[in-house]
Structure formats: structure tokens, C-alpha cells
Design an enzyme around this catalytic site. Structure first.
Site, PDB file in Angstrom:
ATOM      1  CG  HIS A   1      45.097  44.505  41.757  1.00 43.17           C
ATOM      2  ND1 HIS A   1      43.676  44.990  43.298  1.00 43.17           N
ATOM      3  CD2 HIS A   1      45.299  45.881  42.056  1.00 43.17           C
ATOM      4  CE1 HIS A   1      43.116  46.074  43.667  1.00 43.17           C
ATOM      5  NE2 HIS A   1      44.010  46.735  43.193  1.00 43.17           N
TER       6      HIS A   1
ATOM      7  CG  HIS B   1      16.920  38.296  20.658  1.00 41.18           C
ATOM      8  ND1 HIS B   1      18.181  38.712  21.719  1.00 41.18           N
ATOM      9  CD2 HIS B   1      16.716  38.807  19.440  1.00 41.18           C
ATOM     10  CE1 HIS B   1      18.313  39.285  20.665  1.00 41.18           C
ATOM     11  NE2 HIS B   1      18.009  39.461  19.339  1.00 41.18           N
TER      12      HIS B   1
ATOM     13  CG  HIS C   1      43.050  49.400  39.533  1.00 36.21           C
ATOM     14  ND1 HIS C   1      42.238  50.262  39.782  1.00 36.21           N
ATOM     15  CD2 HIS C   1      43.497  49.260  40.288  1.00 36.21           C
ATOM     16  CE1 HIS C   1      42.242  50.586  41.058  1.00 36.21           C
ATOM     17  NE2 HIS C   1      43.387  49.965  41.394  1.00 36.21           N
TER      18      HIS C   1
ATOM     19  CB  THR D   1      48.601  50.263  39.421  1.00 31.84           C
ATOM     20  OG1 THR D   1      49.287  49.094  39.991  1.00 31.84           O
ATOM     21  CG2 THR D   1      48.483  51.385  40.456  1.00 31.84           C
TER      22      THR D   1
ATOM     23  NE  ARG E   1      43.848  46.838  49.272  1.00 30.71           N
ATOM     24  CZ  ARG E   1      43.671  47.990  47.692  1.00 30.71           C
ATOM     25  NH1 ARG E   1      44.231  48.662  47.358  1.00 30.71           N
ATOM     26  NH2 ARG E   1      44.642  46.723  46.442  1.00 30.71           N
TER      27      ARG E   1
END
Ligand SMILES: N[C@@H](CCCC[NH3+])C(=O)O
Ligand SMILES: [Zn+2]
Length: 496
Positions: free
Chosen positions: A256, A353, A258, A229, A75
Site C-alpha cells: 500500500h 512527432h 501513498h 503510510t 475505503r
């Protein structure tokens, strides 16, 4: 000049190559020989942690250990600029997401196009374990079409910010509330799940929002949704809004986010801490603009928070396959820094590392790549490399050298890498030739393909490095000398 020894060198220890597939969809987990990094065996069982001081403090609001995923690649993801999913591809993606174990699969509105409606029906007929949802506008027309498709639930959405009320649909809050109640009652009457979401929630009036959510909660909506949104919300704003809403409604809360300002995963996480129950995701985060919370990124965040819940519930080893499937279909590369599957996500470079990783990967990894079927690599062909990384490579090549010899060999690799970028094959060639020279009367050149200028520079760098090395560690150099077969000396006086 940098010394060779890992412990004294802030940065050394990697293995780069010209052959790696930076930025391609298949870079991350390709065989070491083709992507140029060396997969490493570690000495200790990785990632054993008896307790994690950073584990979130459990509280009654938090759903960190019981969240659900509403997967919206089919979707929101279809709204991504490059997306075009044929029916077959949609079915493939839906099946892959189902295998992965997502709780819900959200599909494009059947009102978007006739093919979208047919595809929605086709996916409903697959008999997947995941519940199928479709996402429509908050109108009776759309709801009527949605309930006929065979979905398990309907997600309705309407803009509530003044931006959207004034410049998109033109409706006021009273209209929105009445429309929502009518649609919710209708969908419920069909025995389906119903979620009501506002759009642009973080730019909506708080009193308007809470009044609306409270009204839909009273008529029995299953979930309310909050949507960032435009991707403007900060974690703190998310925590505050979800926590406030949690005190107002008794239904589930979906969120939701963004990713316009890079907060989509963090916002999902704090939403769960504040009492949200469901998180919307898409594969690689695809969606409008730069997309939403990525499925893989959410898994990365959540496995660190609650490994047991995440590993038991989701089939994490499928992640890369799903991402490749979606990336291929929307014609994008998996970014190099993608969570879990990016080509460098588990590649260790600096010497300090590399050394620690070879001893115990938990030193520099918070996620165990094996949980996702991924492999860790040590980058060993560069000027930053350290002798521990070279030692690991020497062992992989099946060669025998003393630590002192490996340290000298490391000096030569570093010197060469100071002249130009070297590939894994170059480093291997130096190691092999160096090893061979230990048993030859006459040395053969370490790297046959060198130009005259490179040779000159190499000699210079090597002399510098060796000089530095000698100054710092005379004893080690002497040891190396002693271990060389008799009569052999190098120009720098260090065994080679
Ligand atoms: N893509 C829309 C839909 C929101 C619905 C939430 N599940 C938005 O971001 O606002
Ligand atoms: Zn969206």
C-alpha cells in the site's frame, strides 16, 4: 524562422484549439470537434511488437505477471478530503469496479459509523465477483463487528513505527503481536480471509517488523501488508523490504503506497518485482492527502510490462467511465496529465512527432490508446505544426491538394499562429480558403476575422516564413508554383 518541413524542424506539428476542455472530467475522449484535436487514422497497424527489449526479466520472485488488485476507493478513497459517498454511489462504484475486474473491493470499517456498517452489508449482498473486504483496527471489538457484515475477508491494521506507537495508539510491539494473533485466529475461525498489515512500515524497526510478520505467518494469516503510510519510501527501499519479507513469510504480501513524494506507482511495480502479490489502488489515486497508487496509473505501468495478462484480466475500456464516476462524485477534475485518460495523454504536437505518429504510433507511444477505448489526437493548429499534420487534416476535410500546396498552406497556418493562438476552426478556415483560392481568379482573405494589426503582422510573418522557406527549399517552391492554376501568383511569389 522555422522552416515548414518536418524533417528539418525540431518541433512542428500540432493542432490546438480554444475549445478543448483542459482539466475537466470529460476532456479526454470527447469528440475531436469539441475538444479541438484531430483524431488520426494511422497508416500502419499500431503497436505491433514482436519482441520488447524492455520486458522485465522474469525471475522466481517477480509477480509482475500474476498480481492482484485490492481496490480501496471505497475505503482509502473515502478518506479523500472531498469524498462523501451515499449508499447508492457506493453501490454504483462497487459494481463498476467489479465490471472492471478488480480482485478485491475494500470497504470502510463498519465501526466508522452505523451507515458505514449498513453500506458494507448492502455491498456484500450484491453478489459481485470481486471479493469484499473491510478494513478495521487490529482489535477484537472491531473484528467482531467486521465478521458479521457478510464480507469475504477482514483487513486489520496497526501502526508499528515509533511515531505511531508513541503518539497514536500507545501500544508496544509485544502487545501488537498478541493482539494480532488473537484477531487472526478469531477471523479465521469464522472461515474468512484475514490480512494483517502494519502501518507506517517504512519508518518501523526492521527487526520488529520481521518478528511480527513471522509470528502472524505462523498462525496462518492469509496476507501480510506493508504500508508506506506517509509516502516516504523509495523504489529501492521497497524492493529491499519486500524481498526480505518474501524470505521470511510464506503467506501473500499486500502493499500500500501513498504518493506524497510521487513514487506510488513505481513502488507498486518494484514491490511486485520483489515478490509482493497484491497492490492496493484507488480510482484516480484518491485517499488521505494526495492519495495512493491510482488504478489507472497502475494499469498504464502494468500493460507495458505484461500486455497479455492485463488485457485479458481487466476490462480496460471501463477505466474512463469509472474515473468520471468517481471524479464527479468527489467533485474534482481529471488532471490533464492523468495516466491514460488525461486530456493530453495521447495528443501529439511537435511536427516530428506528428509525422512519425501518422506513419506508426509506436514511434511516440508506449501504450495503445485503443486498449483503453481512447483516441489519439494530432494537434495541428499552432506555430509548431508540420505539413504532415496539415496533410492529414486536409484529407479529413475531404480536400484535394498536392504536397507542395499543403506545404505552402502550412506556412500560412504557422504564420497566423505566430501572430496569435489559433483555434481549430481558424486553421480549418485557412485550409479551406487556401484551397478555394487555388481555383479563384482573385484571392479571398485567408482569415476574415483578422484585425488590421493582425493582418499586418500576418503578412510580415508570412513573408519571413516564405522567405526562409524559399531559401531552404527552392525546388519545392518551384513545384508548388507549377501546380497552381495558370496566371496566379501571390505577393510572396509562392503559390497560394
Ligand atoms: N491507509 C492506511 C492503511 C494501510 C493498510 C494497508 N492496506 C495506511 O496507509 O497506512
Ligand atoms: Zn493509506
Amino acid at each position: 524562422m522555422c522552416p515548414v518541413d518536418d524533417a528539418s524542424n525540431g518541433v512542428d506539428g500540432h493542432a490546438h484549439t480554444n475549445g478543448h476542455t483542459n482539466g475537466t472530467t470529460n476532456g479526454a475522449n470527447a469528440a475531436p470537434e469539441t475538444n479541438g484535436f484531430v483524431a488520426v487514422e494511422t497508416k500502419q497497424n499500431p503497436h505491433i511488437q514482436t519482441s520488447n527489449p524492455y520486458q522485465p526479466v522474469g525471475d522466481f520472485l517477480s509477480n509482475i505477471s500474476r498480481f492482484k488488485i485490492i481496490e480501496s476507493t471505497l475505503r482509502e478513497g473515502e478518506q479523500f478530503a472531498n469524498a462523501y459517498f451515499s449508499t447508492e454511489v457506493k453501490i454504483q462504484i462497487a459494481k463498476a469496479l467489479d465490471d472492471f475486474g478488480v480482485d478485491y473491493i475494500e470497504l470502510t470499517s463498519p465501526c466508522a459509523s452505523e451507515q458505514s456498517r449498513l453500506d458494507c452489508e448492502a455491498i456484500c449482498k450484491l453478489g459481485l465477483k470481486a471479493k469484499i473486504l473491510t478494513h478495521v483496527r487490529c482489535t477484537m471489538e472491531d473484528a467482531r463487528v467486521a465478521v458479521e457484515t457478510g464480507v469475504d475477508g477482514v483487513d486489520v491494521v496497526i501502526g508499528t513505527s515509533s511515531y505511531l506507537r508513541e503518539h497514536s495508539h500507545g501500544k508496544d510491539m509485544t502487545y501488537i503481536k498478541n493482539a494480532a494473533i488473537e484477531v487472526i485466529k478469531f477471523v479465521k475461525s469464522k472461515g474468512l480471509e484475514i490480512r494483517f498489515s502494519s502501518e507506517d512500515s517504512f519508518r518501523s524497526d526492521l527487526v520488529d517488523l520481521l518478528t511480527l510478520y513471522s509470528a502472524v505467518d505462523k498462525v496462518g494469516v492469509h496476507r501480510v501488508g506493508i504500508a508506506d503510510t506517509v509516502g516516504c519510501a523509495t523504489p529501492r527501499q521497497v524492493y529491499d523490504l519486500v524481498r526480505t519479507l518474501r524470505g521470511v513469510v510464506s503467506c501473500d504480501i499486500e502493499t500500500h503506497f501513498h504518493n506524497d513524494t510521487g513514487c506510488a506507482i513505481a513502488n507498486a511495480y518494484v514491490a511486485l518485482e520483489a515478490g509482493a502479490t497484491h497492490i492496493d489502488t484507488s480510482v484516480i489515486g484518491i485517499g488521505e492527502r494526495n492519495g495512493i497508487t491510482p488504478l489507472g496509473g497502475l494499469m498504464a505501468r502494468m500493460i507495458v510490462a505484461d500486455r497479455e495478462y492485463v488485457t485479458k484480466k481487466y476490462n480496460l475500456k471501463k477505466l474512463k467511465e469509472i474515473e468520471d464516476l468517481v471524479a464527479d462524485n468527489v467533485e474534482i477534475n481529471i488532471p490533464f496529465n492523468n495516466y491514460i485518460t488525461g486530456f493530453s495523454a495521447f495528443t501529439h504536437k511537435a511536427g516530428i512527432h506528428a509525422k512519425a505518429i501518422l506513419n506508426n504510433p509506436s514511434t511516440y507511444e508506449i501504450i495503445n490508446p485503443a486498449d483503453f477505448g481512447m483516441t489519439r489526437y494530432v494537434h495541428f493548429a499552432s506555430r509548431l505544426t508540420g505539413w504532415n499534420a496539415i496533410k492529414s487534416r486536409v484529407e479529413q476535410l475531404g480536400l484535394e491538394m498536392t504536397d507542395a500546396q499543403i506545404k505552402v498552406c502550412t506556412t500560412k497556418i504557422k504564420a497566423m499562429a505566430d501572430v496569435r493562438p489559433i483555434a481549430i476552426d481558424d486553421a480549418d478556415s485557412i485550409i479551406r480558403t487556401f484551397h478555394g483560392n487555388l481555383h479563384r481568379k482573385e484571392d479571398v482573405p485567408l482569415l476574415p476575422g483578422m484585425t488590421e494589426e493582425e493582418k499586418k503582422l500576418f503578412e510580415m510573418k508570412q513573408a519571413e516564413l516564405s522567405g526562409e522557406r524559399e531559401k531552404r527549399s527552392l525546388d519545392e517552391a518551384a513545384d508548388a508554383q507549377a501546380e497552381v492554376p495558370s496566371g496566379k501568383k501571390t505577393k510572396t511569389g509562392v503559390a497560394a
